[in-house]
Motif scaffolding. Structure first.
Motif, PDB file in Angstrom:
ATOM      1  N   GLN A   1       0.842  -1.212   0.000  1.00  0.00           N
ATOM      2  CA  GLN A   1       0.000   0.000   0.000  1.00  0.00           C
ATOM      3  C   GLN A   1       0.871   1.253   0.000  1.00  0.00           C
ATOM      4  O   GLN A   1       0.576   2.215  -0.706  1.00  0.00           O
ATOM      5  N   ALA A   2       1.953   1.232   0.792  1.00  0.00           N
ATOM      6  CA  ALA A   2       2.835   2.402   0.883  1.00  0.00           C
ATOM      7  C   ALA A   2       3.517   2.679  -0.458  1.00  0.00           C
ATOM      8  O   ALA A   2       3.586   3.830  -0.898  1.00  0.00           O
ATOM      9  N   VAL A   3       4.024   1.635  -1.107  1.00  0.00           N
ATOM     10  CA  VAL A   3       4.715   1.825  -2.384  1.00  0.00           C
ATOM     11  C   VAL A   3       3.731   2.362  -3.428  1.00  0.00           C
ATOM     12  O   VAL A   3       4.084   3.243  -4.217  1.00  0.00           O
ATOM     13  N   ALA A   4       2.510   1.878  -3.413  1.00  0.00           N
ATOM     14  CA  ALA A   4       1.502   2.318  -4.389  1.00  0.00           C
ATOM     15  C   ALA A   4       1.006   3.730  -4.105  1.00  0.00           C
ATOM     16  O   ALA A   4       0.490   4.402  -4.991  1.00  0.00           O
ATOM     17  N   ASP A   5       1.180   4.197  -2.874  1.00  0.00           N
ATOM     18  CA  ASP A   5       0.678   5.498  -2.452  1.00  0.00           C
ATOM     19  C   ASP A   5       1.628   6.625  -2.889  1.00  0.00           C
ATOM     20  O   ASP A   5       2.685   6.387  -3.453  1.00  0.00           O
ATOM     21  N   GLN A   6       1.217   7.849  -2.584  1.00  0.00           N
ATOM     22  CA  GLN A   6       1.988   9.045  -2.934  1.00  0.00           C
ATOM     23  C   GLN A   6       2.695   9.590  -1.693  1.00  0.00           C
ATOM     24  O   GLN A   6       2.192   9.477  -0.591  1.00  0.00           O
ATOM     25  N   ASP A   7       3.834  10.189  -1.889  1.00  0.00           N
ATOM     26  CA  ASP A   7       4.480  11.061  -0.907  1.00  0.00           C
ATOM     27  C   ASP A   7       4.720  10.428   0.457  1.00  0.00           C
ATOM     28  O   ASP A   7       4.329  10.979   1.488  1.00  0.00           O
ATOM     29  N   ASN A   8       5.373   9.282   0.492  1.00  0.00           N
ATOM     30  CA  ASN A   8       5.877   8.717   1.736  1.00  0.00           C
ATOM     31  C   ASN A   8       7.257   8.140   1.443  1.00  0.00           C
ATOM     32  O   ASN A   8       7.683   8.085   0.299  1.00  0.00           O
ATOM     33  N   LYS A   9       7.968   7.729   2.499  1.00  0.00           N
ATOM     34  CA  LYS A   9       9.342   7.242   2.337  1.00  0.00           C
ATOM     35  C   LYS A   9       9.478   6.184   1.251  1.00  0.00           C
ATOM     36  O   LYS A   9      10.459   6.147   0.542  1.00  0.00           O
ATOM     37  N   PHE A  10       8.493   5.308   1.163  1.00  0.00           N
ATOM     38  CA  PHE A  10       8.586   4.186   0.238  1.00  0.00           C
ATOM     39  C   PHE A  10       7.608   4.292  -0.925  1.00  0.00           C
ATOM     40  O   PHE A  10       7.326   3.311  -1.602  1.00  0.00           O
ATOM     41  N   SER A  11       7.107   5.492  -1.190  1.00  0.00           N
ATOM     42  CA  SER A  11       6.250   5.700  -2.362  1.00  0.00           C
ATOM     43  C   SER A  11       7.039   5.382  -3.627  1.00  0.00           C
ATOM     44  O   SER A  11       8.236   5.681  -3.721  1.00  0.00           O
ATOM     45  N   HIS A  12       6.364   4.809  -4.606  1.00  0.00           N
ATOM     46  CA  HIS A  12       7.006   4.540  -5.895  1.00  0.00           C
ATOM     47  C   HIS A  12       7.615   5.816  -6.478  1.00  0.00           C
ATOM     48  O   HIS A  12       8.572   5.759  -7.245  1.00  0.00           O
ATOM     49  N   GLN A  13       7.082   6.974  -6.084  1.00  0.00           N
ATOM     50  CA  GLN A  13       7.592   8.255  -6.589  1.00  0.00           C
ATOM     51  C   GLN A  13       9.014   8.533  -6.103  1.00  0.00           C
ATOM     52  O   GLN A  13       9.707   9.375  -6.671  1.00  0.00           O
ATOM     53  N   ASN A  14       9.446   7.854  -5.026  1.00  0.00           N
ATOM     54  CA  ASN A  14      10.773   8.062  -4.450  1.00  0.00           C
ATOM     55  C   ASN A  14      11.704   6.872  -4.693  1.00  0.00           C
ATOM     56  O   ASN A  14      12.707   6.732  -3.996  1.00  0.00           O
ATOM     57  N   ILE A  15      11.361   6.028  -5.659  1.00  0.00           N
ATOM     58  CA  ILE A  15      12.126   4.795  -5.864  1.00  0.00           C
ATOM     59  C   ILE A  15      12.544   4.644  -7.328  1.00  0.00           C
ATOM     60  O   ILE A  15      11.763   4.904  -8.239  1.00  0.00           O
ATOM     61  N   LEU A  16      13.780   4.204  -7.508  1.00  0.00           N
ATOM     62  CA  LEU A  16      14.274   3.763  -8.809  1.00  0.00           C
ATOM     63  C   LEU A  16      14.421   2.246  -8.736  1.00  0.00           C
ATOM     64  O   LEU A  16      14.784   1.705  -7.684  1.00  0.00           O
ATOM     65  N   VAL A  17      14.137   1.573  -9.831  1.00  0.00           N
ATOM     66  CA  VAL A  17      14.286   0.118  -9.862  1.00  0.00           C
ATOM     67  C   VAL A  17      15.178  -0.296 -11.021  1.00  0.00           C
ATOM     68  O   VAL A  17      15.255   0.385 -12.044  1.00  0.00           O
ATOM     69  N   GLU A  18      15.844  -1.408 -10.841  1.00  0.00           N
ATOM     70  CA  GLU A  18      16.572  -2.089 -11.909  1.00  0.00           C
ATOM     71  C   GLU A  18      15.646  -3.202 -12.376  1.00  0.00           C
ATOM     72  O   GLU A  18      15.236  -4.056 -11.577  1.00  0.00           O
ATOM     73  N   GLU A  19      15.283  -3.159 -13.647  1.00  0.00           N
ATOM     74  CA  GLU A  19      14.399  -4.182 -14.196  1.00  0.00           C
ATOM     75  C   GLU A  19      15.212  -5.139 -15.049  1.00  0.00           C
ATOM     76  O   GLU A  19      15.996  -4.718 -15.899  1.00  0.00           O
ATOM     77  N   GLN A  20      15.037  -6.428 -14.789  1.00  0.00           N
ATOM     78  CA  GLN A  20      15.657  -7.471 -15.607  1.00  0.00           C
ATOM     79  C   GLN A  20      14.641  -8.582 -15.813  1.00  0.00           C
ATOM     80  O   GLN A  20      13.943  -8.953 -14.874  1.00  0.00           O
ATOM     81  N   ASP A  21      14.579  -9.095 -17.001  1.00  0.00           N
ATOM     82  CA  ASP A  21      13.676 -10.206 -17.305  1.00  0.00           C
ATOM     83  C   ASP A  21      12.228  -9.885 -16.924  1.00  0.00           C
ATOM     84  O   ASP A  21      11.486 -10.765 -16.486  1.00  0.00           O
ATOM     85  N   GLY A  22      11.846  -8.606 -17.043  1.00  0.00           N
ATOM     86  CA  GLY A  22      10.483  -8.206 -16.706  1.00  0.00           C
ATOM     87  C   GLY A  22      10.176  -8.169 -15.223  1.00  0.00           C
ATOM     88  O   GLY A  22       9.020  -8.036 -14.826  1.00  0.00           O
ATOM     89  N   ARG A  23      11.211  -8.272 -14.381  1.00  0.00           N
ATOM     90  CA  ARG A  23      10.995  -8.214 -12.931  1.00  0.00           C
ATOM     91  C   ARG A  23      11.858  -7.121 -12.311  1.00  0.00           C
ATOM     92  O   ARG A  23      12.830  -6.674 -12.912  1.00  0.00           O
TER      93      ARG A  23
END
Length: 192
Positions: free
Chosen positions: A44-66
């Motif tokens: 829920q936190a990652v999907a939400d806006q404006d918190n420490k773990f919001s997707h808006q504050n995260i970069l990801v490395e994607e490999q093999d579609g994951r």
């Protein structure tokens, strides 16, 4: 292989990586609630806006579609606002106890709150690539300093951070554990 901003669709995989970090930190809430309840709150936190773990504050490395790895970064001046929003989300899902925040970042820093590479992708340099992407982001946004904390007995991670140019400037306590607060001028950021 690519580093990109996180999206809501990455929430479950990112939540699993954050949970793994919390296991390493031995956070008290892991003893009080089920893994499922905590992970649902983190999703829920990652999907939400404006918190420490919001997707808006995260970069990801994607490999093999994951999601092979993630790094959570934000303005240190906003740390407590972002923490309070995270706790509000976790309270809606499961949290009943107080969850006080220790100061982890300083004003003027782009703070690296969390970095984790999925077990099946470790040893390929993804952690370094994520750190370099965060450093480049910080330089683009005008931050003079990038910071992170490493647990005092995590010598492997500390060696990596030192090799990338981070230097310890003070010691702090987070969740009852001793951490080195390390900084790097963003002018020395890789790729900047």
């Amino acid at each position: 292989m690519m580093i990109r901003p996180a999206e809501i669709k990455d929430s479950r995989e990112i939540a699993g990586l954050i949970y793994e970090i919390w296991e390493g930190m031995d956070l008290f809430i892991l003893k009080l609630y089920s893994r499922e309840a905590i992970q649902e709150g983190l999703i829920q936190a990652v999907a939400d806006q404006d918190n420490k773990f919001s997707h808006q504050n995260i970069l990801v490395e994607e490999q093999d579609g994951r999601v092979a790895g993630m790094i959570a970064i934000y303005d240190g001046a906003r740390e407590f606002v972002l923490h309070d929003r995270l706790i509000a989300i976790l309270r809606q899902c499961f949290l009943r106890e107080p969850f006080e925040a220790d100061q982890e970042a300083d004003i003027g820093e782009l703070y690296i709150d969390a970095v984790c590479v999925d077990k099946s992708y470790r040893g390929q340099g993804l952690g370094t690539k994520l750190l370099q992407a965060a450093e480049s982001y910080g330089a683009e946004k005008g931050f003079a300093v990038i910071s992170l904390n490493v647990e005092q007995d995590n010598t492997g991670a500390r060696r990596l951070y030192e090799a990338l140019g981070y230097q310890e400037v003070k010691q702090i306590m987070i969740a009852g554990h001793h951490y080195a607060h390390m900084v790097k001028p963003s002018g020395k950021a890789a790729g900047a």
